[in-house]
Design a protein around this motif. Sequence first.
Motif, mmCIF file in Angstrom:
data_model
loop_
_atom_site.group_PDB
_atom_site.id
_atom_site.type_symbol
_atom_site.label_atom_id
_atom_site.label_comp_id
_atom_site.label_asym_id
_atom_site.label_seq_id
_atom_site.Cartn_x
_atom_site.Cartn_y
_atom_site.Cartn_z
ATOM 1 N N GLU A 181 -19.227 0.820 -5.858
ATOM 2 C CA GLU A 181 -18.516 2.058 -6.174
ATOM 3 C C GLU A 181 -17.427 1.710 -8.100
ATOM 4 O OE1 GLU A 181 -14.781 1.727 -6.476
ATOM 5 O OE2 GLU A 181 -15.543 0.219 -5.704
ATOM 6 N N LEU A 182 -16.773 2.881 -8.084
ATOM 7 C CA LEU A 182 -16.173 2.768 -9.223
ATOM 8 C C LEU A 182 -15.317 1.430 -10.103
ATOM 9 C CD1 LEU A 182 -16.491 3.695 -12.652
ATOM 10 C CD2 LEU A 182 -15.124 5.118 -12.003
ATOM 11 N N PHE A 183 -15.025 1.055 -9.003
ATOM 12 C CA PHE A 183 -13.929 0.243 -9.656
ATOM 13 C C PHE A 183 -14.679 -1.188 -9.126
ATOM 14 C CE2 PHE A 183 -10.768 -3.026 -7.729
ATOM 15 C CZ PHE A 183 -9.146 -2.771 -8.527
ATOM 16 N N TYR A 184 -15.602 -1.467 -8.814
ATOM 17 C CA TYR A 184 -16.734 -2.586 -8.259
ATOM 18 C C TYR A 184 -16.987 -3.137 -8.975
ATOM 19 C CZ TYR A 184 -17.762 -7.026 -5.958
ATOM 20 O OH TYR A 184 -17.995 -8.657 -5.547
ATOM 21 N N LYS A 237 -9.321 8.753 -4.818
ATOM 22 C CA LYS A 237 -8.477 7.939 -5.205
ATOM 23 C C LYS A 237 -8.895 6.809 -4.194
ATOM 24 C CE LYS A 237 -5.331 10.495 -6.136
ATOM 25 N NZ LYS A 237 -3.749 11.060 -6.239
ATOM 26 N N GLY A 238 -8.863 6.557 -2.928
ATOM 27 C CA GLY A 238 -8.547 6.281 -2.272
ATOM 28 C C GLY A 238 -10.227 4.939 -1.458
ATOM 29 N N SER A 239 -10.991 5.964 -2.112
ATOM 30 C CA SER A 239 -12.679 5.314 -2.329
ATOM 31 C C SER A 239 -12.534 3.700 -3.415
ATOM 32 C CB SER A 239 -13.917 5.761 -2.771
ATOM 33 O OG SER A 239 -13.360 6.452 -3.841
ATOM 34 N N ALA A 240 -11.328 3.675 -4.003
ATOM 35 C CA ALA A 240 -11.867 2.924 -5.122
ATOM 36 C C ALA A 240 -11.300 0.827 -4.472
ATOM 37 C CB ALA A 240 -10.134 2.906 -6.262
ATOM 38 N N LEU A 241 -10.463 1.525 -3.366
ATOM 39 C CA LEU A 241 -9.810 0.089 -1.765
ATOM 40 C C LEU A 241 -11.161 -0.266 -1.655
ATOM 41 C CD1 LEU A 241 -7.038 1.990 -0.688
ATOM 42 C CD2 LEU A 241 -7.146 -0.304 -2.226
ATOM 43 N N LEU A 242 -12.798 0.851 -1.868
ATOM 44 C CA LEU A 242 -13.808 0.271 -1.140
ATOM 45 C C LEU A 242 -14.228 -0.929 -1.647
ATOM 46 C CD1 LEU A 242 -15.412 3.557 0.193
ATOM 47 C CD2 LEU A 242 -14.275 1.656 1.314
ATOM 48 N N ILE A 268 -9.902 9.823 -13.741
ATOM 49 C CA ILE A 268 -9.202 10.510 -14.385
ATOM 50 C C ILE A 268 -9.612 12.653 -13.718
ATOM 51 C CG2 ILE A 268 -7.729 12.441 -15.691
ATOM 52 C CD1 ILE A 268 -6.003 9.618 -16.537
ATOM 53 N N LEU A 269 -11.358 12.361 -15.034
ATOM 54 C CA LEU A 269 -11.730 13.295 -14.917
ATOM 55 C C LEU A 269 -12.391 14.064 -13.571
ATOM 56 C CD1 LEU A 269 -14.048 13.774 -17.350
ATOM 57 C CD2 LEU A 269 -15.826 12.570 -16.604
ATOM 58 N N ILE A 270 -12.726 13.041 -12.792
ATOM 59 C CA ILE A 270 -12.314 14.143 -10.776
ATOM 60 C C ILE A 270 -11.723 14.916 -10.633
ATOM 61 C CG2 ILE A 270 -14.627 13.679 -9.731
ATOM 62 C CD1 ILE A 270 -14.667 10.957 -9.863
ATOM 63 N N THR A 271 -10.878 13.900 -10.799
ATOM 64 C CA THR A 271 -9.032 14.462 -10.092
ATOM 65 C C THR A 271 -8.225 15.157 -10.982
ATOM 66 O OG1 THR A 271 -8.381 12.331 -10.821
ATOM 67 C CG2 THR A 271 -8.824 12.617 -8.919
ATOM 68 N N ILE A 272 -8.295 15.474 -12.228
ATOM 69 C CA ILE A 272 -7.685 16.689 -13.096
ATOM 70 C C ILE A 272 -8.585 17.913 -12.881
ATOM 71 C CG2 ILE A 272 -6.347 17.684 -14.878
ATOM 72 C CD1 ILE A 272 -5.735 14.388 -15.376
ATOM 73 N N MET A 306 -8.928 20.547 -0.582
ATOM 74 C CA MET A 306 -9.326 19.760 -2.666
ATOM 75 C C MET A 306 -8.216 18.660 -2.835
ATOM 76 S SD MET A 306 -11.822 21.824 -3.613
ATOM 77 C CE MET A 306 -13.438 22.086 -2.331
ATOM 78 N N ASN A 307 -6.998 18.913 -2.450
ATOM 79 C CA ASN A 307 -6.411 18.009 -2.683
ATOM 80 C C ASN A 307 -6.561 16.813 -1.437
ATOM 81 O OD1 ASN A 307 -3.967 18.461 -4.142
ATOM 82 N ND2 ASN A 307 -3.364 20.344 -2.705
ATOM 83 N N ASN A 308 -6.777 17.237 -0.628
ATOM 84 C CA ASN A 308 -7.936 15.563 0.123
ATOM 85 C C ASN A 308 -8.662 15.147 -0.698
ATOM 86 O OD1 ASN A 308 -5.036 15.538 1.676
ATOM 87 N ND2 ASN A 308 -6.441 16.089 3.922
#
Lengths: 234, 251
Positions: free
Chosen positions: B204-207, B192-197, B231-235, B184-186
């Motif tokens: 995705e969300l960032f783009y 979080k890493g997917s923002a780089l896509l 944060i809504l997903i990760t926390i 789950m941590n991964n």
Amino acid sequence: MKFQLKNLTHAYDLNVLHNLNYVLEDKHSIGIIGKSGSGKSTLLRILSGLEPPTHGEVFVNDMSVTDPVYRRTIGFVFQSHNLFPHLTLEKNITLVLEKTRGYTHEEAHNRAHENLNLLQLDDQAHKLPKNVSGGQAQRASLARALSVDPNIIFLDEPTSSLDPILTHEVLTAIEKLKDSGKDFVFVTHVLSFVHDFADYVIFMEDGRIVEHGDPSILDTPSTKALKDFMAKVH
Amino acid sequence: MKNNSVSKRTNYLVHGFIILLFILFLVFVILRQQTDFEISRLDGYMALIAEGFIKTVLVSLGVLVGSVVTGFTVFLLGKSNVLFFRAFVNVFTEVIYGTPLLVMIIITAFVIGPAFNIFNRPVTGILGMTIYFTPYMSNIYKSAFSSITDEQYMAMDLFGFTSYQKYRYIIIPQVVRILMPPLMNNFSLIIKGSALLNVLAFRELFYATDIMQSRTFAYTEGYIMMWMLYILITIPLSQVVKYLERRWTLE
């Protein structure tokens, strides 16, 4: 029980057991004592079939310890309880009985509770090993070993990871099994237990059986090695 | 230990207070902006943001599933008796550990992918991330399997369990419990890493936020919302991890 060692030598990097030849008959409770590294646990593991000897042969009740059938006739209690940590005390027993001994669910359940009762663990049956005390876990391990109805139960320093009070609790539980018709072979550092429970004592040093006899050898040792050992532990 | 023993209520109150401070800090930062903060400027773009959010989740799930499989494969190869496989795993792991995720994504999309005639950017992006997370997943398997002691294997042998029974009833049930929290941590790291896509112009969300901002100039509003959505997903995810760790620990 009867056991025979024929030219038994066992080695990891160096020899742990040196060319042991030995026959013992009609004993029901054998205590193996000695310093750490004397080879006593190794001998126990070989007698129980857990580890095959590197050289020589070992027979227990005229059956070779390397015979797969032999394993099914023994029970083993480890230093740490070694219960499967994800299963309750009851499931630790029923899993073994159902999967490896062909018991039905119902039979396994009854047998598990019979043995848990015997060791006064009926109220702990549904707890995981992490939620019971070290003494209770070790007793459950003993109950599991008993459940497969072994001829011989091997105990490898069953109390070495417990404090004195829990040690007493576990040893008392073992002593109550004396008349259960099972034979016992055990390694321990608790000499008072050897005195009370063993009908034969084997003292080892440096991979050799140095002295053996009934428990009175602890009071009147004839070899210097056992004398020194007794002087140090008392 | 004694210094840490506070009542549950005090604990909640203090945590609540810190969360409040965090919100106040956020408000302070927003008020300090040159332009007015008007969330209504995002009207009409919610579908775009929602689509980005969903794509972030879907892509992350894809990478999770992919790297769970490849990670297990690499774990098995690393345990192989064949030196060739073990050496492969060692070199692969070192290369990945030395590579930033952003670089991995770009190399996969613009160099490795095209070499195999793969020009589909989402595909290469997911591939790059999957490759990147493979050794991390492999590590999780390694520590989960190593937590089953030699004595347990001895006990299994002693009772005469078959290989299948050992895995089915004893090994896998334990491994899954130990595996879940770090997995789950991964997953959180993947999200979080997917923002780089976004560098691949993948929506995705960032783009998606980026697009919305370039049309509305609602920069502050966009960034804050994007932040909150991650944060809504990760926390909650990290709370699940903590719960599982407490609940499922076997020691």
